[in-house]
Write an enzyme that holds these catalytic residues in place. Structure first.
Site, PDB file in Angstrom:
ATOM      1  CG  ASN A   1      -1.731   1.198   1.425  1.00 11.33           C
ATOM      2  OD1 ASN A   1      -1.806   2.045   0.539  1.00 11.33           O
ATOM      3  ND2 ASN A   1      -2.387   1.309   2.576  1.00 11.33           N
TER       4      ASN A   1
ATOM      5  CE  LYS B   1      -0.136   3.125   4.643  1.00 12.74           C
ATOM      6  NZ  LYS B   1      -0.053   3.180   6.094  1.00 12.74           N
TER       7      LYS B   1
ATOM      8  CG  HIS C   1      -5.921   1.671   5.065  1.00 16.11           C
ATOM      9  ND1 HIS C   1      -5.467   2.630   5.917  1.00 16.11           N
ATOM     10  CD2 HIS C   1      -4.907   0.777   4.917  1.00 16.11           C
ATOM     11  CE1 HIS C   1      -4.221   2.339   6.276  1.00 16.11           C
ATOM     12  NE2 HIS C   1      -3.867   1.216   5.672  1.00 16.11           N
TER      13      HIS C   1
ATOM     14  CD  GLU D   1      -2.851   5.254   6.816  1.00 13.44           C
ATOM     15  OE1 GLU D   1      -2.818   5.312   5.574  1.00 13.44           O
ATOM     16  OE2 GLU D   1      -1.931   4.749   7.494  1.00 13.44           O
TER      17      GLU D   1
ATOM     18  CD  GLU E   1      -3.573  -2.865   7.164  1.00 11.54           C
ATOM     19  OE1 GLU E   1      -2.431  -3.042   6.736  1.00 11.54           O
ATOM     20  OE2 GLU E   1      -4.247  -1.862   6.879  1.00 11.54           O
TER      21      GLU E   1
ATOM     22  N   GLY F   1       2.288   1.886  10.861  1.00  8.86           N
ATOM     23  CA  GLY F   1       3.229   2.997  10.769  1.00  8.86           C
ATOM     24  C   GLY F   1       3.925   3.332  12.071  1.00  8.86           C
TER      25      GLY F   1
ATOM     26  CB  SER G   1       5.024  -2.154  11.941  1.00  7.04           C
ATOM     27  OG  SER G   1       4.623  -0.821  12.230  1.00  7.04           O
TER      28      SER G   1
HETATM   29  P1  PGA Z   1       2.724   0.081   7.644  1.00  8.87           P
HETATM   30  O1  PGA Z   1       1.274   0.298   6.994  1.00  8.87           O
HETATM   31  O2  PGA Z   1       3.285  -1.198   7.064  1.00  8.87           O
HETATM   32  O3  PGA Z   1       3.502   1.277   7.272  1.00  8.87           O
HETATM   33  O4  PGA Z   1       2.520  -0.071   9.130  1.00  8.87           O
HETATM   34  C1  PGA Z   1       0.407  -0.770   6.763  1.00  8.87           C
HETATM   35  C2  PGA Z   1      -0.877  -0.291   6.143  1.00  8.87           C
HETATM   36  O5  PGA Z   1      -1.327   0.814   6.465  1.00  8.87           O
HETATM   37  O6  PGA Z   1      -1.484  -0.994   5.309  1.00  8.87           O
END
Ligand code: PGA
Length: 255
Positions: free
Chosen positions: A9, A11, A97, A99, A169, A175, A215
């Site tokens: 992803n 983003k 997601h 976010e 997730e 993140g 992560s």
């Molecule tokens: P990250 O993000 O690997 O940077 O923690 C995962 C995601 O948001 O799908």
């Protein structure tokens, strides 16, 4: 046998040239892992460019949208439809997601409409679920995930269930550099599969790929992928470096 899916992803990152370079940079790894599906989620602006790379690349390399809107067309400034994603070469789309949920106020109800629109257009919907740290600490992880699943999949027709992928997730792991342990991931993945068995059917529960995200990196990917109910990973930050993401694509035992 469930498919193993390694998804990246991206983003809000990448110019067109950066996106193309990144996609080309993981082609060899995709070839080395022919039984895994590699799915890239670039920003909308780079979908067509990356879609072209995927089309000419290995058969197990796919591209997907990071979000969609449920209407087919109309006065919805800033939104993109399922058919437009298909038109750009997408096979997949992320829905719900964290976010989108936490930064942009996406509701459970919206995720249900998006899943329906996605699968009716022929896309694979990668439905993201997961609890916040406060919810985990309050012992609500299972209840939150089940509520999100009910909303997202409640109106998915039985014949469309094969087009569903779940991504667990935990919000506190995205993140942050803090990954769920394999035991924490397994516990929630097993609960998701049990929910699918109860609310869909046993066959769907056995077949639905459940990805872990939060992560994931080149060091922890192999252990997560070796966990029983973890059928793949959804990778954010570590998917932005081709060499790192290539190591994740080929991490662990390639079956
Ligand atoms: P990250 O993000 O690997 O940077 O923690 C995962 C995601 O948001 O799908």
């Amino acid at each position: 046998m469930r498919a193993t899916i390694i998804a990246g992803n991206w983003k809000l990152n990448c110019t067109l040239d950066e996106a193309e370079r990144l996609a080309r940079g993981v082609m060899d790894a995709a070839l080395d892992a022919p039984h895994r599906q590699v799915v890239l989620f670039p920003p909308f602006t780079a979908l067509e460019r990356v879609g072209k790379v995927a089309r000419l690349g290995p058969a197990n390399l796919f591209v997907g949208g990071q979000d969609l809107y449920w209407a087919e067309n109309g006065a919805y400034t800033g939104e993109v439809s399922a058919a437009q994603l298909v038109d750009c070469g997408c096979r997949h789309v992320l829905v719900g997601h964290s976010e989108r949920r936490h930064l942009f106020g996406e509701t459970d109800e919206a995720t249900g409409k998006k899943v329906t629109a996605a699968v009716e257009a022929g896309l694979v919907a990668v439905v993201c679920v997961g609890e916040t740290l406060a919810e985990r600490q309050a012992g609500q992880t299972k209840a939150v995930v089940e509520r999100q699943l009910t909303a997202a999949l409640g109106s998915c027709k039985p014949e469309r269930r094969a087009q569903i992928v779940i991504a667990y997730e935990p919000v506190w792991a995205i993140g942050t550099g803090e990954t769920a342990t394999k035991e924490q991931a397994q516990e929630v993945h097993a609960a998701i599969r049990a929910w699918m068995a109860g609310h869909c059917d046993a066959d769907t529960a056995n077949r639905v790929p459940i990805l872990y995200g939060g992560s994931v990196n080149a060091t922890n990917a192999a252990e997560l992928l070796a966990t029983r109910d973890v059928d793949g990973v959804l990778v954010g930050g570590a998917s932005l470096d081709a060499a790192t993401f290539a190591r994740i694509i080929t991490a662990g035992r390639l079956g």
